[in-house]
Enzyme design. Structure first.
Site, PDB file in Angstrom:
ATOM      1  N   GLU A 443      -0.941   3.218  -1.053  1.00  0.00           N
ATOM      2  CA  GLU A 443      -2.058   3.508  -1.976  1.00  0.00           C
ATOM      3  C   GLU A 443      -1.803   2.944  -3.367  1.00  0.00           C
ATOM      4  O   GLU A 443      -2.184   3.541  -4.372  1.00  0.00           O
ATOM      5  CB  GLU A 443      -2.329   5.017  -2.091  1.00  0.00           C
ATOM      6  CG  GLU A 443      -2.888   5.661  -0.866  1.00  0.00           C
ATOM      7  CD  GLU A 443      -3.916   4.808  -0.188  1.00  0.00           C
ATOM      8  OE1 GLU A 443      -4.701   4.129  -0.881  1.00  0.00           O
ATOM      9  OE2 GLU A 443      -3.922   4.788   1.053  1.00  0.00           O
TER      10      GLU A 443
HETATM   11  C1  FAD Z   1       3.919   3.338   6.347  1.00  0.00           C
HETATM   12  C2  FAD Z   1       2.907   2.519   5.622  1.00  0.00           C
HETATM   13  C3  FAD Z   1       1.564   2.836   5.736  1.00  0.00           C
HETATM   14  C4  FAD Z   1       0.611   2.056   5.088  1.00  0.00           C
HETATM   15  N1  FAD Z   1      -0.729   2.323   5.278  1.00  0.00           N
HETATM   16  C5  FAD Z   1      -1.647   1.436   4.826  1.00  0.00           C
HETATM   17  C6  FAD Z   1      -3.022   1.558   5.195  1.00  0.00           C
HETATM   18  O1  FAD Z   1      -3.424   2.495   5.887  1.00  0.00           O
HETATM   19  N2  FAD Z   1      -3.896   0.616   4.769  1.00  0.00           N
HETATM   20  C7  FAD Z   1      -3.501  -0.445   4.018  1.00  0.00           C
HETATM   21  O2  FAD Z   1      -4.332  -1.267   3.680  1.00  0.00           O
HETATM   22  N3  FAD Z   1      -2.207  -0.575   3.632  1.00  0.00           N
HETATM   23  C8  FAD Z   1      -1.273   0.320   4.029  1.00  0.00           C
HETATM   24  N4  FAD Z   1       0.041   0.173   3.688  1.00  0.00           N
HETATM   25  C9  FAD Z   1       0.430  -0.933   2.822  1.00  0.00           C
HETATM   26  C10 FAD Z   1       0.831  -0.487   1.421  1.00  0.00           C
HETATM   27  O3  FAD Z   1      -0.283  -0.038   0.721  1.00  0.00           O
HETATM   28  C11 FAD Z   1       1.554  -1.674   0.769  1.00  0.00           C
HETATM   29  O4  FAD Z   1       2.821  -1.745   1.383  1.00  0.00           O
HETATM   30  C12 FAD Z   1       1.666  -1.550  -0.718  1.00  0.00           C
HETATM   31  O5  FAD Z   1       0.401  -1.665  -1.299  1.00  0.00           O
HETATM   32  C13 FAD Z   1       2.576  -2.607  -1.332  1.00  0.00           C
HETATM   33  O6  FAD Z   1       2.339  -3.878  -0.829  1.00  0.00           O
HETATM   34  P1  FAD Z   1       3.559  -4.746  -0.278  1.00  0.00           P
HETATM   35  O7  FAD Z   1       4.280  -3.933   0.708  1.00  0.00           O
HETATM   36  O8  FAD Z   1       3.055  -6.055   0.156  1.00  0.00           O
HETATM   37  O9  FAD Z   1       4.508  -4.922  -1.520  1.00  0.00           O
HETATM   38  P2  FAD Z   1       4.375  -6.022  -2.676  1.00  0.00           P
HETATM   39  O10 FAD Z   1       2.957  -6.120  -3.110  1.00  0.00           O
HETATM   40  O11 FAD Z   1       5.067  -7.233  -2.248  1.00  0.00           O
HETATM   41  O12 FAD Z   1       5.198  -5.299  -3.839  1.00  0.00           O
HETATM   42  C14 FAD Z   1       6.632  -5.285  -3.857  1.00  0.00           C
HETATM   43  C15 FAD Z   1       7.078  -4.704  -5.203  1.00  0.00           C
HETATM   44  O13 FAD Z   1       6.595  -5.531  -6.268  1.00  0.00           O
HETATM   45  C16 FAD Z   1       5.810  -4.757  -7.169  1.00  0.00           C
HETATM   46  N5  FAD Z   1       4.692  -5.558  -7.671  1.00  0.00           N
HETATM   47  C17 FAD Z   1       3.886  -6.387  -6.982  1.00  0.00           C
HETATM   48  N6  FAD Z   1       2.950  -6.898  -7.796  1.00  0.00           N
HETATM   49  C18 FAD Z   1       3.172  -6.383  -9.026  1.00  0.00           C
HETATM   50  C19 FAD Z   1       2.541  -6.513 -10.299  1.00  0.00           C
HETATM   51  N7  FAD Z   1       1.454  -7.263 -10.460  1.00  0.00           N
HETATM   52  N8  FAD Z   1       3.048  -5.840 -11.345  1.00  0.00           N
HETATM   53  C20 FAD Z   1       4.122  -5.046 -11.191  1.00  0.00           C
HETATM   54  N9  FAD Z   1       4.756  -4.871 -10.016  1.00  0.00           N
HETATM   55  C21 FAD Z   1       4.277  -5.539  -8.949  1.00  0.00           C
HETATM   56  C22 FAD Z   1       5.341  -3.545  -6.380  1.00  0.00           C
HETATM   57  O14 FAD Z   1       5.082  -2.439  -7.226  1.00  0.00           O
HETATM   58  C23 FAD Z   1       6.536  -3.316  -5.447  1.00  0.00           C
HETATM   59  O15 FAD Z   1       7.503  -2.572  -6.148  1.00  0.00           O
HETATM   60  C24 FAD Z   1       1.023   0.968   4.283  1.00  0.00           C
HETATM   61  C25 FAD Z   1       2.382   0.677   4.144  1.00  0.00           C
HETATM   62  C26 FAD Z   1       3.316   1.420   4.819  1.00  0.00           C
HETATM   63  C27 FAD Z   1       4.767   1.048   4.696  1.00  0.00           C
END
Ligand code: FAD
Length: 621
Positions: A443
């Site tokens: 989220e």
């Molecule tokens: C168990 C689980 C359930 C989930 N359920 C859903 C779901 O139902 N629907 C759905 O759509 N998604 C879902 N997700 C996805 C989840 O919302 C994402 O994992 C999350 O939004 C982060 O994206 P990412 O994993 O690609 O990390 P990234 O976007 O790669 O981020 C990695 C790190 O970099 C930081 N970062 C990235 N960009 C910036 C920025 N501009 N400024 C500062 N920091 C930044 C982030 O804060 C994080 O610390 C789920 C994930 C998991 C693990």
């Protein structure tokens, strides 16, 4: 003896004594409800949590979810529990009766949800995501879409998800690749892959309705070009029955650290070019539409943090009362001293007080957010409505990020209280910690929540929301100052609140003068400071009420001038013990945490940019 998950006495305290939710029952919208109704339903919610959901906790974790022959199975025990959850009317009790709900206030449902979340979040999410997706269709769907999907979803006959994330588009949703192509009949052909989709595929319902973010061919890049589509797993026939598979295939079920009972799926849409979606709302307004679900989901995640923290704390207290280990420190010179329960050791006791005060503070904050949503609905004037909605806006990133981070910390401390046993699977606290971790990530990560708070929420309505919150804190300080026993603690809250407000002005000034990297760099520690000040406020607000109740009881039994009699009453009378515990939480927090606020503000005010200035090469060799 409590239920081992949530202190229901404290829940009732927050609802009726701290927030005074009976005010809601005097309004037209909620006039059919009474305190007795809420308490009666609360008993039923507790039974559902303890008798039906809790048994799924360990078993669901052990069995997990599996993908076999293209089909996803959930833990066996979930089937009957989900059926009972639906039959019990817990899918959407705060929705209007027109769509199958009971119209109860959101704050009341929030308290029931805490019980369910504490019992098993992995289970609760199947219903929670369905509710969120159905609400999207309720607000933005056509009559046809409502008839086709929404009613069945509110009833839990069909389930729902939210599909944003893609392998290359996590935080940066605007870079998504899922595509939509207009078809002659007004529908869209959807192609793309979504990953990490919670409850993305499963066997708890015969159809799953996916709200999917995608870009219509030719639309601009970034979030401005994103639309949202209703994509059912199975097509729906004209008579409402389930038709053919809609070319939605599950590519994977993630192997996760925790939350194993919830199927987190990779979903492939349109591999065979046959996946059809219906536009929800207008073209290119997908992010605006999805934000409704995301905001609700962020508050929901805050409740996950609370639920885990509450259950971990309740378990830790119980264990600390039972585990006999070591002689007490005051008997160190007595060779015949007997070992005592570990709750008697100062370090364990301090940890438990830390946990207790955060659990109670986080509970009050999340319930307050729910109460504000109800108050906005029944507000008599536009100004009133803006004020209540303003609190919700401001509190959303705090409820999500602060509750999940501190919730995790509470679970962590619970393991410490258990010692080595806490690290082992015989006891549930290791699962609380594993399950809880995800709440700081999905989220929108907590880092992103803090940027939302600093970059958007503080300045909303020209700072009026923030000033209204400062006004609430000021009222608490004034009330506590009028009580001799709380004066000192009111001063500590006042000092920390002033330090926070001064910091906000400095950050706003930095932003305006082009030095915007400082607020961005320190957004996360800022959110933690703000959260702690809010904890201090909610705990002291509760302590004022508890002091009044205690004094009334002491007076009634003639104990007002005798500390000895008061101590005796605390041991004999559960109500007195409860109120004394509320006062202790506020005092503990005010002396333990609030004095750190000033120093933490100073650290940010110094505005050092070392983390930015250090060369990437210097992080490691
Ligand atoms: C168990 C689980 C359930 C989930 N359920 C859903 C779901 O139902 N629907 C759905 O759509 N998604 C879902 N997700 C996805 C989840 O919302 C994402 O994992 C999350 O939004 C982060 O994206 P990412 O994993 O690609 O990390 P990234 O976007 O790669 O981020 C990695 C790190 O970099 C930081 N970062 C990235 N960009 C910036 C920025 N501009 N400024 C500062 N920091 C930044 C982030 O804060 C994080 O610390 C789920 C994930 C998991 C693990």
């Amino acid at each position: 003896m409590g239920n081992g998950l949530v202190n229901t006495r404290d829940q009732q305290f927050v609802l009726f004594e701290q927030l005074g939710i009976e005010k809601l029952f005097t309004t037209d919208k909620f006039k059919d409800f009474s305190k007795d109704d809420v308490l009666m339903m609360h008993k039923e919610a507790e039974k559902m949590a303890v008798n039906v959901i809790l048994p799924t906790y360990t078993e669901g974790d052990k069995e997990g979810c599996h993908l076999k022959d293209g089909k996803v199975s959930t833990p066996k025990i979930f089937k009957d529990a989900f059926q009972k959850f639906k039959e019990g009317g817990w899918m959407c009790p705060m929705e209007s009766p027109d769509v199958g709900g009971q119209g109860i206030p959101i704050v009341v449902f929030t308290s029931y949800k805490e019980l369910f979340a504490a019992a098993n979040i992995a289970f609760l999410m199947y219903g929670g995501l369905t509710l969120g997706a159905a609400e999207l269709i309720e607000k933005f769907g056509t009559e046809e879409q409502k008839n086709k999907y929404m009613y069945k979803m509110f009833a839990g006959e069909w389930c729902g998800t939210m599909c944003l994330t893609e392998p290359g588009a996590g935080t940066d949703v605007g870079s998504l690749k899922t595509a939509a192509k207009r078809l002659p009949d007004g529908t869209y052909s959807i192609t793309g892959t979504k990953c990490f989709i919670s409850a993305g595929d499963h066997d708890l319902a015969p159809n799953i309705i996916h709200p999917v973010l995608a870009r219509i061919e030719g639309d601009p890049p970034g979030t401005a070009g994103i639309s949202i589509f209703i994509v059912p797993k199975y097509k729906v026939n004209d008579d409402g029955s389930i038709g053919k598979l809609n070319d939605v295939h599950t590519g994977n079920v993630e192997h996760k650290m925790g939350l194993k009972g919830n199927a987190t799926c990779t979903l492939n849409f349109g591999d065979e070019g046959k996946c059809v979606g219906e536009l929800l709302g207008k073209e290119r307004e997908g992010i605006k539409v999805m934000f409704q679900m995301m905001n609700a989901a962020r508050l929901e995640v805050g409740m996950q943090g609370l639920g885990h923290a509450s259950a971990a704390y309740e378990h830790a207290v119980q264990y600390a009362k039972e585990r006999i280990q070591s002689t007490p420190v005051w008997e160190m010179k007595n060779p015949d001293a007997k070992s005592v329960s570990i709750i008697q050791h100062p370090d364990v006791r301090r940890d438990l007080m830390w946990m207790k005060s955060y659990v109670e503070g986080i509970r009050a904050m999340n319930y307050f957010a729910g109460y504000c949503m109800d108050m906005a609905k029944v507000a008599a004037t536009k100004e009133e409505q803006e004020k209540w909605n303003g609190f919700v806006e401001l509190l959303t990133p705090l409820c999500k990020a602060f509750s999940s981070d501190r919730g995790f910390d509470v679970c962590n401390k619970a393991i410490d209280v258990y010692g080595g046993y806490g690290y082992c699977q015989e006891y549930p606290v290791e699962q609380y910690l594993r399950d809880c971790k995800i709440a700081s990530i999905y989220e929108g990560t907590n880092g992103i929540q803090s940027l939302d708070l600093v970059g958007r929420k503080l300045g909303q309505r020209k700072g009026a929301n923030m000033m209204a919150m400062a006004g609430e804190i000021g009222q608490t300080v004034a009330k506590a100052k009028a009580i001799e026993d709380l004066k000192k603690y009111a001063g500590l809250l006042e000092d920390s609140s002033n330090a926070l407000l001064e910091l906000i002005m400095i950050l706003a000034g930095a932003g305006k003068s082009g030095n915007f990297l400082v607020p961005i760099l320190y957004a996360s520690p800022f959110l933690d400071i703000f959260g702690d000040v809010l904890m201090g406020h909610f705990l002291l607000q509760a302590a004022v009420i508890a002091e009044e109740k205690l004094n009334a009881i002491y007076k009634e039994v003639g104990a007002e001038n005798s500390k000895g009699k008061q101590r005796g009453l605390i041991r004999e009378n559960a109500e007195v013990a409860f109120y004394a515990g509320k006062v202790a939480s506020a005092k503990f927090f005010a002396t333990e945490i609030l004095p750190t606020i000033k120093g933490r503000c100073e650290a940010i005010k110094a505005g050092d940019k070392i983390a930015l200035e250090v060369a990437e090469e210097s992080f490691t060799i």
